[in-house]
Design an enzyme around this catalytic site. Structure first.
Site, PDB file in Angstrom:
ATOM      1  N   PHE A   1       0.563  -1.560   0.318  1.00 23.06           N
ATOM      2  CA  PHE A   1      -0.195  -0.132   0.002  1.00 23.06           C
ATOM      3  C   PHE A   1       0.472   1.317  -0.428  1.00 23.06           C
ATOM      4  O   PHE A   1       2.003   1.584   0.510  1.00 23.06           O
ATOM      5  CB  PHE A   1      -0.844  -0.632   1.308  1.00 23.06           C
ATOM      6  CG  PHE A   1      -0.930  -0.128   2.561  1.00 23.06           C
ATOM      7  CD1 PHE A   1       0.340   1.182   3.148  1.00 23.06           C
ATOM      8  CD2 PHE A   1      -0.322  -1.368   2.987  1.00 23.06           C
ATOM      9  CE1 PHE A   1       0.442   1.177   4.310  1.00 23.06           C
ATOM     10  CE2 PHE A   1       0.294  -1.519   4.020  1.00 23.06           C
ATOM     11  CZ  PHE A   1       1.137  -0.467   5.349  1.00 23.06           C
ATOM     12  N   TYR A   2       0.537   2.858  -0.366  1.00 22.85           N
ATOM     13  CA  TYR A   2       0.930   3.244  -0.641  1.00 22.85           C
ATOM     14  C   TYR A   2       0.621   4.818   0.505  1.00 22.85           C
ATOM     15  O   TYR A   2      -0.389   4.520   0.919  1.00 22.85           O
ATOM     16  CB  TYR A   2       1.214   4.150  -1.732  1.00 22.85           C
ATOM     17  CG  TYR A   2       0.882   3.091  -2.643  1.00 22.85           C
ATOM     18  CD1 TYR A   2       2.359   3.321  -3.631  1.00 22.85           C
ATOM     19  CD2 TYR A   2       0.456   2.131  -3.163  1.00 22.85           C
ATOM     20  CE1 TYR A   2       2.922   2.654  -4.192  1.00 22.85           C
ATOM     21  CE2 TYR A   2       0.739   0.935  -4.313  1.00 22.85           C
ATOM     22  CZ  TYR A   2       2.427   2.069  -4.692  1.00 22.85           C
ATOM     23  OH  TYR A   2       3.241   0.638  -5.614  1.00 22.85           O
TER      24      TYR A   2
END
Length: 166
Positions: free
Chosen positions: A36-37
């Site tokens: 995830f970012y």
């Protein structure tokens, strides 16, 4: 002087769509990847990756194209899991298979969930412009198409599909 893979903090890679599944004959069983970012903007991404059998990593990537800045650091698993609450976009899930290609390795990502049935290949190179004899199962190159970055897909879904549910 053009950067090489040996240069600190440089990643040189090319990305491709696949033109068939003959890669499976030469691939390993694959490893589950969940990432995830924390930040996505032009020229910068900050990603947390949890990978089966490895310590979680936080990765900062700068630039665009086939040679980008890349800085990776281990992060405690508990911290990585807590950071997910601060993510931008949705979680990217995939199974990464390694396929030998001469002195190189092709990483084939079989995306799951909202990005399924997308399958892509990445080849990390020792230098910009390094010649690669591509097998016939490698299809169209998408290295310079920003829609095919994992960060863009975390925000927008598959380039050929609908936006994912968050």
């Amino acid at each position: 002087m053009r950067p090489t893979l040996d240069a600190m903090g440089i990643e040189i890679e090319r990305k491709f769509l696949l033109a068939g599944d003959a890669w499976r004959r030469h691939a390993d069983a694959g490893t589950r990847v969940r990432q995830f970012y924390l930040a996505i903007r032009e020229g910068l991404t900050v990603r947390v990756r949890l990978r089966e059998g490895r310590k979680p990593m936080i990765t900062i990537k700068t630039g665009a194209g086939d040679a980008r800045g890349e800085y990776e650091y281990e992060v405690p698993e508990a911290d990585a899991r807590e950071l997910e609450a601060a993510r931008v976009g949705f979680v990217v899930e995939k199974r990464r298979h390694l396929v030998p290609l001469g002195d190189l390795t092709v990483e084939v990502d079989v995306f799951e969930g909202a990005l399924s049935p997308l399958v892509m290949a990445e080849i990390e190179l020792p230098a910009v412009g390094h010649a690669v004899d591509l097998p016939d199962w490698i299809g169209r190159e998408v290295t310079d198409d920003p829609r095919y970055t994992n960060a863009a897909m975390a925000l927008n879904g598959r380039p050929d599909g609908d936006a994912p549910q968050r």
